[in-house]
Motif scaffolding. Structure first.
Motif, PDB file in Angstrom:
ATOM      1  N   GLU A  37       4.899  -7.034  -4.665  1.00  0.00           N
ATOM      2  CA  GLU A  37       3.865  -7.150  -3.645  1.00  0.00           C
ATOM      3  C   GLU A  37       4.470  -7.066  -2.245  1.00  0.00           C
ATOM      4  O   GLU A  37       3.810  -6.638  -1.291  1.00  0.00           O
ATOM      5  CB  GLU A  37       3.108  -8.467  -3.817  1.00  0.00           C
ATOM      6  CG  GLU A  37       2.313  -8.563  -5.111  1.00  0.00           C
ATOM      7  CD  GLU A  37       1.605  -9.897  -5.243  1.00  0.00           C
ATOM      8  OE1 GLU A  37       1.449 -10.586  -4.208  1.00  0.00           O
ATOM      9  OE2 GLU A  37       1.227 -10.239  -6.370  1.00  0.00           O
ATOM     10  N   ALA A  38       5.736  -7.462  -2.130  1.00  0.00           N
ATOM     11  CA  ALA A  38       6.400  -7.455  -0.825  1.00  0.00           C
ATOM     12  C   ALA A  38       6.480  -6.055  -0.232  1.00  0.00           C
ATOM     13  O   ALA A  38       6.484  -5.898   1.001  1.00  0.00           O
ATOM     14  CB  ALA A  38       7.804  -8.042  -0.953  1.00  0.00           C
ATOM     15  N   LEU A  39       6.535  -5.017  -1.072  1.00  0.00           N
ATOM     16  CA  LEU A  39       6.634  -3.655  -0.554  1.00  0.00           C
ATOM     17  C   LEU A  39       5.424  -3.294   0.300  1.00  0.00           C
ATOM     18  O   LEU A  39       5.544  -2.501   1.249  1.00  0.00           O
ATOM     19  CB  LEU A  39       6.776  -2.653  -1.708  1.00  0.00           C
ATOM     20  CG  LEU A  39       8.206  -2.101  -1.899  1.00  0.00           C
ATOM     21  CD1 LEU A  39       9.133  -3.188  -2.397  1.00  0.00           C
ATOM     22  CD2 LEU A  39       8.225  -0.912  -2.818  1.00  0.00           C
ATOM     23  N   VAL A  40       4.284  -3.882  -0.018  1.00  0.00           N
ATOM     24  CA  VAL A  40       3.071  -3.650   0.773  1.00  0.00           C
ATOM     25  C   VAL A  40       2.901  -4.735   1.838  1.00  0.00           C
ATOM     26  O   VAL A  40       2.685  -4.441   3.015  1.00  0.00           O
ATOM     27  CB  VAL A  40       1.827  -3.591  -0.143  1.00  0.00           C
ATOM     28  CG1 VAL A  40       0.566  -3.436   0.695  1.00  0.00           C
ATOM     29  CG2 VAL A  40       1.950  -2.455  -1.145  1.00  0.00           C
ATOM     30  N   LYS A  41       3.034  -5.979   1.431  1.00  0.00           N
ATOM     31  CA  LYS A  41       2.730  -7.091   2.335  1.00  0.00           C
ATOM     32  C   LYS A  41       3.730  -7.216   3.480  1.00  0.00           C
ATOM     33  O   LYS A  41       3.373  -7.681   4.562  1.00  0.00           O
ATOM     34  CB  LYS A  41       2.684  -8.399   1.539  1.00  0.00           C
ATOM     35  CG  LYS A  41       1.505  -8.490   0.574  1.00  0.00           C
ATOM     36  CD  LYS A  41       1.490  -9.843  -0.132  1.00  0.00           C
ATOM     37  CE  LYS A  41       0.258  -9.998  -1.009  1.00  0.00           C
ATOM     38  NZ  LYS A  41       0.219 -11.317  -1.689  1.00  0.00           N
ATOM     39  N   PRO A  90       6.437  -3.253   7.806  1.00  0.00           N
ATOM     40  CA  PRO A  90       6.128  -3.318   9.248  1.00  0.00           C
ATOM     41  C   PRO A  90       5.121  -2.260   9.695  1.00  0.00           C
ATOM     42  O   PRO A  90       4.393  -2.487  10.671  1.00  0.00           O
ATOM     43  CB  PRO A  90       7.494  -3.085   9.902  1.00  0.00           C
ATOM     44  CG  PRO A  90       8.486  -3.510   8.874  1.00  0.00           C
ATOM     45  CD  PRO A  90       7.877  -3.114   7.564  1.00  0.00           C
ATOM     46  N   ALA A  91       5.076  -1.140   8.996  1.00  0.00           N
ATOM     47  CA  ALA A  91       4.174  -0.052   9.413  1.00  0.00           C
ATOM     48  C   ALA A  91       2.721  -0.343   9.079  1.00  0.00           C
ATOM     49  O   ALA A  91       1.824   0.374   9.541  1.00  0.00           O
ATOM     50  CB  ALA A  91       4.609   1.256   8.769  1.00  0.00           C
ATOM     51  N   SER A  92       2.463  -1.349   8.242  1.00  0.00           N
ATOM     52  CA  SER A  92       1.076  -1.641   7.839  1.00  0.00           C
ATOM     53  C   SER A  92       0.738  -3.119   7.994  1.00  0.00           C
ATOM     54  O   SER A  92       0.110  -3.714   7.126  1.00  0.00           O
ATOM     55  CB  SER A  92       0.861  -1.189   6.390  1.00  0.00           C
ATOM     56  OG  SER A  92       1.777  -1.843   5.521  1.00  0.00           O
ATOM     57  N   GLY A  93       1.193  -3.723   9.083  1.00  0.00           N
ATOM     58  CA  GLY A  93       0.849  -5.110   9.387  1.00  0.00           C
ATOM     59  C   GLY A  93       1.713  -6.145   8.705  1.00  0.00           C
ATOM     60  O   GLY A  93       1.379  -7.342   8.723  1.00  0.00           O
ATOM     61  N   VAL A 142      15.976  -2.949  -1.349  1.00  0.00           N
ATOM     62  CA  VAL A 142      15.409  -2.622  -0.042  1.00  0.00           C
ATOM     63  C   VAL A 142      13.886  -2.672  -0.130  1.00  0.00           C
ATOM     64  O   VAL A 142      13.271  -1.979  -0.937  1.00  0.00           O
ATOM     65  CB  VAL A 142      15.883  -1.233   0.430  1.00  0.00           C
ATOM     66  CG1 VAL A 142      15.209  -0.861   1.745  1.00  0.00           C
ATOM     67  CG2 VAL A 142      17.394  -1.207   0.593  1.00  0.00           C
ATOM     68  N   VAL A 143      13.296  -3.519   0.738  1.00  0.00           N
ATOM     69  CA  VAL A 143      11.837  -3.687   0.766  1.00  0.00           C
ATOM     70  C   VAL A 143      11.206  -2.763   1.802  1.00  0.00           C
ATOM     71  O   VAL A 143      10.144  -2.183   1.582  1.00  0.00           O
ATOM     72  CB  VAL A 143      11.479  -5.154   1.070  1.00  0.00           C
ATOM     73  CG1 VAL A 143       9.965  -5.334   1.169  1.00  0.00           C
ATOM     74  CG2 VAL A 143      12.051  -6.071  -0.004  1.00  0.00           C
TER      75      VAL A 143
END
Length: 547
Positions: free
Chosen positions: A42-46, A49-52, A202-203
């Motif tokens: 979930e960290a890859l989305v949450k 930096p490019a998506s909040g 790498v996240v």
């Protein structure tokens, strides 16, 4: 000097099972890249930096106090604590700096940096942290614990553990720690190794990793083992000072490079040196766990393992010193031979007739024939010529009637009636700098045996002077190795006869044995000192600095 195929980085597009990872990847102690290893986090989305993602991190863990690292050598972060400051600050403050970096990009970077330093100074005022006006731009969150089995009280970002998962390849591992790595600007870690196995994930952003196997340690000049940064290299990769670090010229021939993007993971085995370059706003999580080797090492065995490992490194160092000479020219048996002595005769003045008869009695018919100069093979005869000439050039024999006394390799020889022998100077530890050692090295064992038998029968005093006063540590090592080879190539009866005859040339056989053993030990001791320097960063000629 290419990287061995056995230590090349492996790449996997599909994630192997934990069993396969343990048995065929981890056990080989070689790095491996796993593409898309953490794509289900979930960290890859949450956290992106490019998506909040930065706003999410502030809300999720903003109140946590973390340690920011400020480098005095930005953008490089060295392991020595004297090269950087660790400043405690709220995680939200650091994320705020990242937001400003993302918003401003490279525009007006100097003004932004001044503003960032001002805010950082204000944010840590309560902790009495002082940020100087010339503080560097990059701020690095390095190894901030998300989980730590050894010190649970130190865990600063435990609240983020819900967004990540233990990779399936590690499901059977007992983790030592899980850490967050995050930087607001480009950063570089100095070259170092870790005492644990490491899975670097790498996240967001990307990392470029340069890797060296543990065997490349000598070319990387590790910091002294007793120092605070003992697991770091003292050499910078770019434009190393080869006058101070000559072995560094080989470092890049050992290295391998990989690039990791979001979702990728890199297995870095314990002991592998690595340097990591992180792009702007890169976020990573790493997992550390103890290897089976370290887990199985019982503390009461440490002293034994230390001695075994040092002994093996010393043996390897001795072999390397000797085998560097493999390209040396062999003795040319057809080259014009130098004169044995000024009158071309054997040293009969010093040859006791009883000893000569005794020597002949000890030898069988076959070996006795090998002692006669006119029956020697050309290569053996040439070697006798050269050795006798060297002894008479380097050792001043003043009293042929007196026995030769043993001395150390650094002393002048003193006979029974004053100064009888004077040893010439040579490089006593380097094969290429010692003509006697080179002659021994270039002869096959049985030919060398014939050479020594010929000297016993024809030039016993010259042989005695050579062994006691011209035999350097490297020559003693080479000669005794040749003795070992002779032992393997001959019968027990012939071996016994050979050594009886060889030692019969000496007035004091124990002095000859001492000269050989002392020389061998001196050579091994120098190799030991080289090992301390190459692998432990310890120069034994320089005293440990006082605290």
């Amino acid at each position: 000097m290419e990287v061995s195929p056995h230590v090349r980085v492996r790449r996997f597009e599909q994630l192997p099972s934990s069993t396969l990872f343990t048995s065929q990847i981890e056990s080989m102690n070689v790095p491996a890249v796993f593409s898309g290893c953490i794509k289900d986090w979930e960290a890859l989305v949450k956290w992106n930096p490019a998506s909040g993602g930065l706003h999410y991190l502030q809300e999720r863990a903003g109140s946590c106090i973390v340690e920011a690292m400020l480098s005095r050598d930005a953008p490089i972060f060295y392991g020595d604590i004297r090269s950087h400051e660790r400043v405690p600050l709220p995680f939200a403050t650091f994320v705020g700096f990242c937001k400003q970096r993302l918003k401003h990009g490279n525009a007006d970077s100097s003004a932004y940096c001044d503003n960032e330093r001002h805010q950082l100074a204000e944010s840590v005022a309560e902790q009495d942290a002082i940020i100087s006006d010339d503080a560097p731009q990059p701020i690095y969150l390095a190894q901030v614990p998300i989980m730590n089995s050894e010190d649970k009280g130190r865990v600063q970002l435990e609240t983020l553990v819900e967004d990540i998962h233990k990779p399936t390849i590690l499901e059977t591992k007992e983790l030592a720690s899980v850490n967050l790595w995050m930087n607001n600007a480009q950063t570089r870690s100095s070259t170092h190794y870790d005492p644990h196995h490491n899975l670097l994930c790498v996240v967001a952003g990307s990392k470029k990793v340069v890797l060296w196997p543990p065997s490349a340690c000598p070319s990387l000049y590790p910091m002294p083992i007793y120092g605070e940064a003992s697991n770091h290299s003292a050499v910078g990769l770019e434009n190393p000072d080869l006058s101070s670090y000559p072995r560094a010229k080989d470092s890049m021939e050992y290295c391998q490079k990989v690039t990791l993007h979001a979702g990728d993971a890199l297995f870095i085995p314990e002991g592998w040196f690595h340097q990591v370059d992180s792009e702007n706003l890169t976020i990573a999580v790493n997992f550390w766990w103890r290897s089976n080797i370290m887990s199985g090492m019982l503390e009461h065995m440490d002293a034994y393992y230390l001695r075994r490992i040092l002994r093996r490194l010393v043996d390897n160092e001795m072999n390397q010193v000797l085998h560097r000479a493999s390209s040396l020219d062999k003795v040319n048996p057809h080259r014009h031979a130098c004169e044995l002595l000024s009158n071309g005769e054997r040293d009969d003045k010093s040859l006791d007739e009883d000893q000569s008869h005794e020597t002949q009695g000890l030898l069988g018919k076959d070996l006795l024939g090998r002692c006669q100069l006119d029956q020697m093979e050309p290569l053996a005869l040439q070697a006798v010529h050269e050795l006798v000439s060297l002894v008479h050039q380097e050792v001043n024999i003043g009293d042929h009637g007196q026995p030769v006394q043993s001395i150390s390799t650094s002393d002048s020889a003193v006979g029974m009636k004053g100064e009888c022998y004077k040893v010439g100077k040579s490089n006593i530890f380097i094969l290429e700098g010692d003509p006697v050692a080179q002659i021994f090295w270039n002869l096959d064992p049985l030919t060398l045996r014939d050479v020594l038998l010929g000297m016993v029968h024809n030039f016993p005093r010259t042989l005695e002077a050579m062994i006691l006063h011209l035999l350097s540590p490297v020559a003693a090592e080479v000669l005794t190795r040749k003795f070992d080879s002779i032992d393997q190539l001959t019968s027990e009866e012939d071996r016994n006869k050979f050594y009886q005859v060889f030692y019969s040339a000496f007035h004091d056989q124990f002095a000859a044995m001492d000269a050989l053993l002392n020389g061998k030990e001196s050579f091994a001791f120098l190799s030991f000192k080289n090992v301390l320097d190459k692998y432990l960063g310890v120069n034994s000629d320089i005293p440990k600095p006082s605290v």
